[in-house]
Each structure stands twice: as structure tokens, then as C-alpha cells.
Scaffold this motif. Sequence first.
Motif, PDB file in Angstrom:
ATOM      1  N   PHE A 143       0.655  -1.300   0.269  1.00 40.26           N
ATOM      2  CA  PHE A 143       0.095   0.245  -0.075  1.00 40.26           C
ATOM      3  C   PHE A 143       1.097   1.284  -0.128  1.00 40.26           C
ATOM      4  N   ALA A 144       2.247   0.972   0.509  1.00 46.41           N
ATOM      5  CA  ALA A 144       3.072   2.799   0.696  1.00 46.41           C
ATOM      6  C   ALA A 144       3.782   2.471  -0.685  1.00 46.41           C
ATOM      7  N   VAL A 145       4.089   1.516  -1.259  1.00 48.39           N
ATOM      8  CA  VAL A 145       4.362   2.047  -1.801  1.00 48.39           C
ATOM      9  C   VAL A 145       3.666   2.257  -3.146  1.00 48.39           C
ATOM     10  N   ALA A 146       2.352   1.871  -3.573  1.00 51.07           N
ATOM     11  CA  ALA A 146       1.442   2.397  -4.257  1.00 51.07           C
ATOM     12  C   ALA A 146       0.706   3.824  -4.197  1.00 51.07           C
ATOM     13  N   GLY A 147       1.242   4.087  -3.222  1.00 50.92           N
ATOM     14  CA  GLY A 147       0.756   5.395  -2.470  1.00 50.92           C
ATOM     15  C   GLY A 147       1.662   6.266  -2.586  1.00 50.92           C
ATOM     16  N   ALA A 148       2.899   6.082  -2.636  1.00 55.74           N
ATOM     17  CA  ALA A 148       3.842   6.803  -3.570  1.00 55.74           C
ATOM     18  C   ALA A 148       4.327   6.794  -4.926  1.00 55.74           C
ATOM     19  N   VAL A 149       3.405   6.052  -5.238  1.00 53.08           N
ATOM     20  CA  VAL A 149       3.859   6.020  -6.588  1.00 53.08           C
ATOM     21  C   VAL A 149       2.825   6.716  -7.396  1.00 53.08           C
ATOM     22  N   VAL A 150       1.393   6.525  -6.931  1.00 47.53           N
ATOM     23  CA  VAL A 150       0.915   7.810  -7.002  1.00 47.53           C
ATOM     24  C   VAL A 150       0.704   9.450  -6.966  1.00 47.53           C
ATOM     25  N   ILE A 151       1.219   9.188  -5.727  1.00 46.11           N
ATOM     26  CA  ILE A 151       1.933  11.172  -5.393  1.00 46.11           C
ATOM     27  C   ILE A 151       2.693  11.270  -5.618  1.00 46.11           C
ATOM     28  N   LEU A 207      11.893   4.469  -2.097  1.00 45.96           N
ATOM     29  CA  LEU A 207      12.453   4.610  -0.931  1.00 45.96           C
ATOM     30  C   LEU A 207      11.865   5.001   1.039  1.00 45.96           C
ATOM     31  N   ALA A 208      10.915   5.847   0.439  1.00 48.36           N
ATOM     32  CA  ALA A 208       9.805   6.875   1.135  1.00 48.36           C
ATOM     33  C   ALA A 208       9.353   5.447   1.702  1.00 48.36           C
ATOM     34  N   ALA A 209       8.997   4.961   1.232  1.00 45.94           N
ATOM     35  CA  ALA A 209       7.160   3.968   1.450  1.00 45.94           C
ATOM     36  C   ALA A 209       8.285   2.769   2.017  1.00 45.94           C
ATOM     37  N   VAL A 210       9.478   2.663   1.456  1.00 45.38           N
ATOM     38  CA  VAL A 210       9.768   1.248   2.089  1.00 45.38           C
ATOM     39  C   VAL A 210      10.320   1.803   3.575  1.00 45.38           C
ATOM     40  N   THR A 211      10.978   2.699   3.671  1.00 40.75           N
ATOM     41  CA  THR A 211      11.244   3.600   5.293  1.00 40.75           C
ATOM     42  C   THR A 211      10.188   3.754   6.173  1.00 40.75           C
ATOM     43  N   ILE A 212       9.167   4.435   5.185  1.00 39.40           N
ATOM     44  CA  ILE A 212       8.292   3.984   6.703  1.00 39.40           C
ATOM     45  C   ILE A 212       7.526   3.213   7.094  1.00 39.40           C
ATOM     46  N   THR A 213       7.557   1.910   6.164  1.00 40.59           N
ATOM     47  CA  THR A 213       7.032   0.558   6.949  1.00 40.59           C
ATOM     48  C   THR A 213       8.260  -0.225   7.297  1.00 40.59           C
ATOM     49  N   ALA A 214       9.841   0.261   7.443  1.00 39.81           N
ATOM     50  CA  ALA A 214      10.919  -0.273   7.972  1.00 39.81           C
ATOM     51  C   ALA A 214      10.523   0.221   9.274  1.00 39.81           C
ATOM     52  N   SER A 215      10.822   1.351   9.349  1.00 39.41           N
ATOM     53  CA  SER A 215      10.302   1.875  10.947  1.00 39.41           C
ATOM     54  C   SER A 215       8.929   2.496  11.607  1.00 39.41           C
ATOM     55  N   MET A 216       8.605   1.858  11.020  1.00 43.35           N
ATOM     56  CA  MET A 216       6.395   1.492  11.387  1.00 43.35           C
ATOM     57  C   MET A 216       7.031   1.109  13.351  1.00 43.35           C
ATOM     58  N   ARG A 217       7.492  -0.669  13.346  1.00 46.48           N
ATOM     59  CA  ARG A 217       7.320  -1.027  14.486  1.00 46.48           C
ATOM     60  C   ARG A 217       7.509  -0.152  15.523  1.00 46.48           C
ATOM     61  N   VAL A 218       8.884   0.943  15.096  1.00 45.68           N
ATOM     62  CA  VAL A 218       9.622   1.522  16.063  1.00 45.68           C
ATOM     63  C   VAL A 218       8.911   2.987  15.710  1.00 45.68           C
ATOM     64  N   VAL A 219       8.463   3.860  15.764  1.00 39.94           N
ATOM     65  CA  VAL A 219       7.794   4.815  15.624  1.00 39.94           C
ATOM     66  C   VAL A 219       5.950   5.033  15.966  1.00 39.94           C
ATOM     67  N   GLY A 220       5.850   4.214  14.575  1.00 40.67           N
ATOM     68  CA  GLY A 220       4.318   4.038  13.603  1.00 40.67           C
ATOM     69  C   GLY A 220       3.441   4.867  13.359  1.00 40.67           C
ATOM     70  N   VAL A 221       3.211   5.067  12.475  1.00 38.67           N
ATOM     71  CA  VAL A 221       2.579   5.218  11.263  1.00 38.67           C
ATOM     72  C   VAL A 221       2.820   7.116  11.551  1.00 38.67           C
ATOM     73  N   LEU A 222       1.740   7.561  12.826  1.00 42.95           N
ATOM     74  CA  LEU A 222       2.036   8.703  12.658  1.00 42.95           C
ATOM     75  C   LEU A 222       2.716   9.409  13.043  1.00 42.95           C
ATOM     76  N   LEU A 223       4.031   8.974  13.212  1.00 45.70           N
ATOM     77  CA  LEU A 223       5.319   9.623  14.190  1.00 45.70           C
ATOM     78  C   LEU A 223       6.375   9.070  13.220  1.00 45.70           C
ATOM     79  N   VAL A 224       6.548   8.730  12.071  1.00 43.58           N
ATOM     80  CA  VAL A 224       7.047   7.943  11.430  1.00 43.58           C
ATOM     81  C   VAL A 224       8.166   9.537  10.814  1.00 43.58           C
ATOM     82  N   SER A 225       7.263   9.903  11.011  1.00 41.84           N
ATOM     83  CA  SER A 225       7.944  11.338   9.433  1.00 41.84           C
ATOM     84  C   SER A 225       8.815  12.093  10.126  1.00 41.84           C
ATOM     85  N   GLY A 226       8.515  12.458  11.538  1.00 43.98           N
ATOM     86  CA  GLY A 226       9.159  12.968  12.422  1.00 43.98           C
ATOM     87  C   GLY A 226      10.921  11.889  12.519  1.00 43.98           C
ATOM     88  N   LEU A 227      10.462  10.799  12.907  1.00 46.02           N
ATOM     89  CA  LEU A 227      12.096  10.331  12.417  1.00 46.02           C
ATOM     90  C   LEU A 227      12.983  10.569  10.932  1.00 46.02           C
TER      91      LEU A 227
END
Lengths: 300, 270
Positions: free
Chosen positions: A77-85, A189-209
Motif C-alpha cells: 500500500f505504501a509503495v502504491a500510494g507513493a507512486v500515485v503521489i 524509498l520513502a514508502a519502504v522507510t515508513i514500513t521499516a520504521s513503523m514498528r519503532v515510531v508508528g505511522v503517525l510519527l514516522v515522518s518525525g524520525l
Amino acid sequence: MMDLITDPIVQRMMIVAVLVGLSAPVVGTYLVQRRMALLGDGIGHVALAGVAAGWLAGSWAGLAEQDALAIPGAVIFAVAGAVVIERLRSRGIAAADVIMAILFYGGIATGVLLISAAGGSNANLMGYLFGSISTVSWADVWVTVGLSLAILVIGIGLRSALFAVTHDQEFAQSTGLPVAALNLVVAVLAAVTITASMRVVGVLLVSGLMILPVAISQLVTRSFTRTMTAAMVIGVAMCVTGVGITLFHDLQPGALIVVLGVVLYTVVASSAGLVRHRRRQRDHAAISHEARPHTEGAAA
Amino acid sequence: MAAPEPDVLLDGSHDAPPAVTARGVRVRLGGHEVLHGVDLDAFPGEAVAIMGGNGSGKSTLVRAVVGALPASGGSIEIFGARRARSVASRIGYVPQRASAGGGVTATAREVVQSGLLGASQLRLPRDSKERAMRALDELGVADLARRDVASLSGGQQQRVLIARALVREPDLLILDEPMAGVDVPSQEALATALTARRDAGASIIVVLHELGLLGPLVHHAVVLDQGCVTHIGEPPRALGLHALPGHDHEHPHADAAEPDGSTFAWEVRP
């Protein structure tokens, strides 16, 4: 202390914290460079719908671990969303911001609905929204190792080309660089980073990291390469310190990591401002000192 | 610093193949056609000025030539190739300064080094630092190599962007309003560097609002008005005209008044 170091849970938490702290700022540097610092936030919202879809699929398939397909779902979903954006951005569609808003809020609303439909609890939802690093398994660690390595190899290996494209796209096009493909690389890369970081900071805070280490690094560096390198160091320091503190205090790690980043940004920004102010005062004093003898001489 | 004749034969033709041949170029932006069939020729060792008022289509034309905008009609050949990307390694482009810059600080040297990349060059060559320093030195800004480009003055930034194009050692140099908002010392440095490149055989296409210090460099001008060519030939100043139709501002400082009190600025010849 030795007990903590040899504890497999702590080991897993620290490995994931270091990898995510290292890789998230690499992609964050390109997003800040392109002035799309909030892109990660938006893709994170879409990723939640992927988590939920994976959860629902796992539930229907009768898997022992209901959330076994959550990460693959988030990646898709993240990759598909990133490609659309990226397509919307590159085509300069006038209503792109409205379409993105629909995509982002549709993503998070769909995610919440699907998780509840799949029988997930509020605790499960909170784990994905704000991170749940203490629950990572060795399988999660290996997934994070794979995703982080891919981000580091591509993000650093193609640094010059990605810098050129994100710095001045029109010039990059004139040089023959594959601009569309490189733009897509940044989005994926942004989509993959978000998925990798999700377990650490969650989807709402991932941008902060992704963004905070770059913002802090920018205060003290002048070159793009040094900004990225310093941001990686700061990212690791933020994650390891945050996770380390939660070993002794019952605090939410994801939120703590982001708050640490905000505090660090405030301290560094204030210090940098103070240094600049003192330097200006010193320069002013030196100029006045040089000028005084002439003035006195003229008066005499 | 007068413009030497490029390789022109007695019958007016050139003995070298053209760097750029554009015929009937049409470009649409936002559903509207902004270029209505424009022709452009540029030969090696020759400098062509593209002139005209705001919105006349000058920047659109050069962006179409470098492949940053798709042409909706006509043909553009660069060194005989129909696609700019296949000959991109021979092109040095200086976009309008407003389009450059990002959210992360970058040093002048990093920006110039990025000029060494291309279709088959996704990573910097080993000697990229030395080559970038040489290009900065050519523009007289080697001492700014470690400075953040965003902190430089307009003229200094423009020199850095031209160094980024020159580091490619291009056979075709295309500059979009390089003199806009640039101080006189920087204009002189740019004129010197561009003259050296033209004399070395490079073809130069430069978008200008007025000839200024680049006047002696230019061989001929293409003047655009509302997306159409209104003049091809001698630069307006060489014709005794300060500007041709499409030039939308006056320069009382530039031309001496005629005995009758009029200035060339308001004289338009058919």
C-alpha cells in the motif's frame, strides 16, 4: 546492566533502533531537499490501510499470527500510494493537494475500519499508530535488516544522482539523467522507510524520525553530504537514547524518540543562534576597535 | 571582444553541421499553445540571442530544446539527433536561477559536481572535485567552493550555476536569462567566460531581456513576440534599434539621445 545487554528482547529493540535511526534520515534528506517533508506523513496514513488489509487477509486465511501479513500489506500500500503521489506531483496536476488529502485520510480511516473488522483491538491499532518496538520478533528484525540495507545501499549509492534530481530537476533533465525513474526511486524509498520504521515510531510519527535528524543536522552543516551523514548519526542517537530510556521508565518509545528530537532541535537551534549573535557582536566590536584610533586621531 | 565570424562560407552557409536546428516548434502549456511554430538555428562558434518581452516564449523555447518540455509540433535536432537525451552529454544548460535550489544546504562545489552526471553517469567520476574547482575558478568563484549556495548573492549563485554547466565541457551551451539580477562584476566574469567558450568552438544560445555586456558576444538574434518569431538576424542594437516588438520596457540610460531628442528605444523598423 549485563542482564539487559544479554536480554534478547533488548537486543532486538536495539538492533531495530539502530537500523531505523540510520536509514530513515537518508530518505528524509531527499524529502527535505525536495521540500516535501510531509510526504512521509501522508504515505504513513496510506500504509495503515495496508497494515489493516494484511491483517484482514491473515484473519481470512486463518493464520496463527493474525498480523503476519501486516508488514507485506503495508509495503504494497505504501509503495502504491507513493507512486500515485509522485505521478500527481510530476504531472503538476492542479488539484493534486486535494487528491493527496483524500488519499491520506481515506488511508487512515480505511485502516482503522479494517483493523476493527478483522477483530483487532485498540491496543493493536495503537501499536501501529505509535509504534511497538518491544514486541518485535526475530523475524521482524530480519525484515528490518533487509529493508534498511536496501534503503542504505540505494539511498547512499545513488546520492549524487538523487541530489541532482531533487536539487534542480530541470537541469537534471538537460543532463540526460533518468529523472522520472530517480523520482520514483525517492518515492519508493520513502514508502519502504515508513514500513521499516513503523514498528519503532508508528505511522503517525514516522515522518518525525525522517525529518527531525535532517532539520537538526542542517543547523550545523553546510554541505549536502555532511547534512546526510550527521543526520544519520543523530537519528541513531535519538532512537538508541529513546529506546534506552524506556528500558528504565515506562514510557512510549516512539513518542519519546520524537520528543527527544524536538528537544534536541530546540537546544541546537538556540545554541546556533547564540553563537551567531556572539560572533556578530565580536565582529562589530573588532570593527569599532579598528575605527576608534582614526576617530580619536581626527578629533585630536 | 567583438564577435568573430563563425565558420561562415562566402555564400553565407556554414561549413560545420549545425548544433541546433529547430523547425516549426510548437509547445502547449496548461492547454494553451505558447509557441506557434518557431525556427531556430545555432552553429558551432556562434552565439545566438533569443530576445523578447515577458511571456514571449523565450524560456519555453530553450526548455523545449533541452528536453525539459515536450514539443507538441515541429522538430528539434541537436547535433543531428532528434532526442536531446541522446546528445545530453554535449549540452550545458543554465536554467533561470529561480528554478534552482532545494531545502537542504549544499556547497557550491557540490552543485557544480552534479553537472558531471548524465544518462550513463549516475555516480561522480573520481576527479569530480578537481574538475568542479577548475570550473569555479574559470568563473572567479573558486573561493566560494565550500560556501552554502543559498547564502551567496544573486551574481555569485549565477556564476556557480554557469560553472555547473561549463564543468560538462559542452559543445552547446544554453543559458536562460543569465544576467537577470546579476551585479556588474559578475556580468563581466560571465561575458569573459562565455566569450572564451564561443571562441573555443562551442555554440551558445542565450535568452536575454537586453543585450547588455553580452552584446559583443552575440552574432545574431531571434526575437519572439507572443510565441512567434518577429525577427531573425542582426541583434537589435546592431541594427540601430534598442529593441524590436515584444521588448516591453525602456532603457533611458542605454542609448544616447538623437539630435532631435528621440532615442532608438522607441524606433521600430519593419
